[in-house]
Write a protein that holds these residues in place. Structure first.
Motif, PDB file in Angstrom:
ATOM      1  N   ASN A 187       5.546-104.143 -58.999  1.00 19.13           N
ATOM      2  CA  ASN A 187       6.711-104.481 -59.810  1.00 19.13           C
ATOM      3  C   ASN A 187       7.890-103.620 -59.367  1.00 19.13           C
ATOM      4  O   ASN A 187       7.725-102.667 -58.595  1.00 19.13           O
ATOM      5  N   VAL A 188       9.081-103.941 -59.866  1.00 17.48           N
ATOM      6  CA  VAL A 188      10.283-103.257 -59.394  1.00 17.48           C
ATOM      7  C   VAL A 188      10.301-101.774 -59.763  1.00 17.48           C
ATOM      8  O   VAL A 188      10.786-100.949 -58.991  1.00 17.48           O
ATOM      9  N   LEU A 189       9.751-101.422 -60.909  1.00 11.97           N
ATOM     10  CA  LEU A 189       9.731-100.016 -61.306  1.00 11.97           C
ATOM     11  C   LEU A 189       8.834 -99.195 -60.382  1.00 11.97           C
ATOM     12  O   LEU A 189       9.188 -98.084 -59.981  1.00 11.97           O
ATOM     13  N   GLU A 190       7.704 -99.755 -60.015  1.00 13.58           N
ATOM     14  CA  GLU A 190       6.794 -99.078 -59.087  1.00 13.58           C
ATOM     15  C   GLU A 190       7.465 -98.884 -57.724  1.00 13.58           C
ATOM     16  O   GLU A 190       7.387 -97.805 -57.127  1.00 13.58           O
ATOM     17  N   VAL A 191       8.137 -99.915 -57.231  1.00 15.38           N
ATOM     18  CA  VAL A 191       8.846 -99.823 -55.952  1.00 15.38           C
ATOM     19  C   VAL A 191       9.967 -98.792 -56.054  1.00 15.38           C
ATOM     20  O   VAL A 191      10.143 -97.961 -55.161  1.00 15.38           O
ATOM     21  N   GLU A 192      10.719 -98.815 -57.156  1.00 10.68           N
ATOM     22  CA  GLU A 192      11.807 -97.848 -57.338  1.00 10.68           C
ATOM     23  C   GLU A 192      11.278 -96.416 -57.287  1.00 10.68           C
ATOM     24  O   GLU A 192      11.835 -95.560 -56.596  1.00 10.68           O
ATOM     25  N   ARG A 193      10.219 -96.156 -58.016  1.00  8.81           N
ATOM     26  CA  ARG A 193       9.650 -94.792 -58.043  1.00  8.81           C
ATOM     27  C   ARG A 193       9.196 -94.340 -56.659  1.00  8.81           C
ATOM     28  O   ARG A 193       9.401 -93.194 -56.274  1.00  8.81           O
ATOM     29  N   LYS A 194       8.588 -95.243 -55.913  1.00  8.66           N
ATOM     30  CA  LYS A 194       8.139 -94.892 -54.563  1.00  8.66           C
ATOM     31  C   LYS A 194       9.319 -94.672 -53.624  1.00  8.66           C
ATOM     32  O   LYS A 194       9.296 -93.751 -52.808  1.00  8.66           O
ATOM     33  N   LEU A 195      10.351 -95.512 -53.739  1.00  2.00           N
ATOM     34  CA  LEU A 195      11.539 -95.325 -52.895  1.00  2.00           C
ATOM     35  C   LEU A 195      12.200 -93.981 -53.183  1.00  2.00           C
ATOM     36  O   LEU A 195      12.644 -93.296 -52.262  1.00  2.00           O
ATOM     37  N   LEU A 196      12.248 -93.598 -54.448  1.00  2.00           N
ATOM     38  CA  LEU A 196      12.863 -92.320 -54.802  1.00  2.00           C
ATOM     39  C   LEU A 196      12.069 -91.143 -54.235  1.00  2.00           C
ATOM     40  O   LEU A 196      12.627 -90.076 -54.001  1.00  2.00           O
ATOM     41  N   LYS A 197      10.788 -91.353 -53.972  1.00  2.00           N
ATOM     42  CA  LYS A 197       9.971 -90.295 -53.364  1.00  2.00           C
ATOM     43  C   LYS A 197      10.179 -90.205 -51.851  1.00  2.00           C
ATOM     44  O   LYS A 197      10.148 -89.124 -51.289  1.00  2.00           O
ATOM     45  N   VAL A 198      10.408 -91.353 -51.205  1.00  2.00           N
ATOM     46  CA  VAL A 198      10.462 -91.348 -49.737  1.00  2.00           C
ATOM     47  C   VAL A 198      11.876 -91.316 -49.149  1.00  2.00           C
ATOM     48  O   VAL A 198      12.032 -90.961 -47.994  1.00  2.00           O
ATOM     49  N   VAL A 199      12.874 -91.695 -49.941  1.00  2.00           N
ATOM     50  CA  VAL A 199      14.252 -91.693 -49.441  1.00  2.00           C
ATOM     51  C   VAL A 199      14.935 -90.401 -49.905  1.00  2.00           C
ATOM     52  O   VAL A 199      15.078 -90.174 -51.097  1.00  2.00           O
ATOM     53  N   PRO A 200      15.335 -89.543 -48.967  1.00  2.00           N
ATOM     54  CA  PRO A 200      16.007 -88.294 -49.343  1.00  2.00           C
ATOM     55  C   PRO A 200      17.299 -88.564 -50.130  1.00  2.00           C
ATOM     56  O   PRO A 200      17.971 -89.574 -49.914  1.00  2.00           O
TER      57      PRO A 200
END
Length: 131
Positions: free
Chosen positions: A63-76
């Motif tokens: 879902n979008v929240l899961e993707v958002e959380r992961k992006l915030l971890k990998v994108v400086p």
């Protein structure tokens, strides 16, 4: 607009919580406002970003929240403002939903999308030779 005038003295709130209290403002819209208007290091996940993040494997999620959380971890932090726009544009013009233009993609060699469309490229000839 009336609510902004009455409750916020005509100023757009600067927090996600306050933004999401406004009618019609959900998480994605709040993230867009925080990112673009206030320069906050956040990423709004729309359908394009959701698709790209899952296809290329940078931040797969259900879902979008899961993707958002992961992006915030990998994108400086220093790249989040621009990454938001880069991912949207990549999803809108290259990594399209129905007919992705993999042969024009600069990261096709890094992409984990199993159904790559490599027709019309040197890569497609090489791939056919291997199969």
């Amino acid at each position: 607009c009336q609510l902004l005038i009455e409750q916020y003295n005509g100023e757009v709130p600067r927090t996600r919580t306050e933004l999401e209290k406004l009618p019609g403002v959900g998480r994605k819209t709040a993230s867009v406002i925080l990112n673009t208007a206030f320069g906050e290091p956040t990423i709004a996940v729309d359908t394009h970003i959701f698709r790209v993040a899952n296809r290329i494997g940078i931040a797969p999620g259900k879902n979008v929240l899961e993707v958002e959380r992961k992006l915030l971890k990998v994108v400086p932090n220093e790249f989040r403002h621009d990454a938001h726009h880069w991912l949207i544009l990549h999803g809108r013009y290259i990594c399209k939903a129905r007919k992705p233009l993999c042969h024009q993609c600069l990261i096709v060699d890094l992409c984990e999308f199993k159904e790559k469309n490599l027709e019309g490229t040197a890569s497609s000839f090489d791939m056919k030779q291997l199969t």
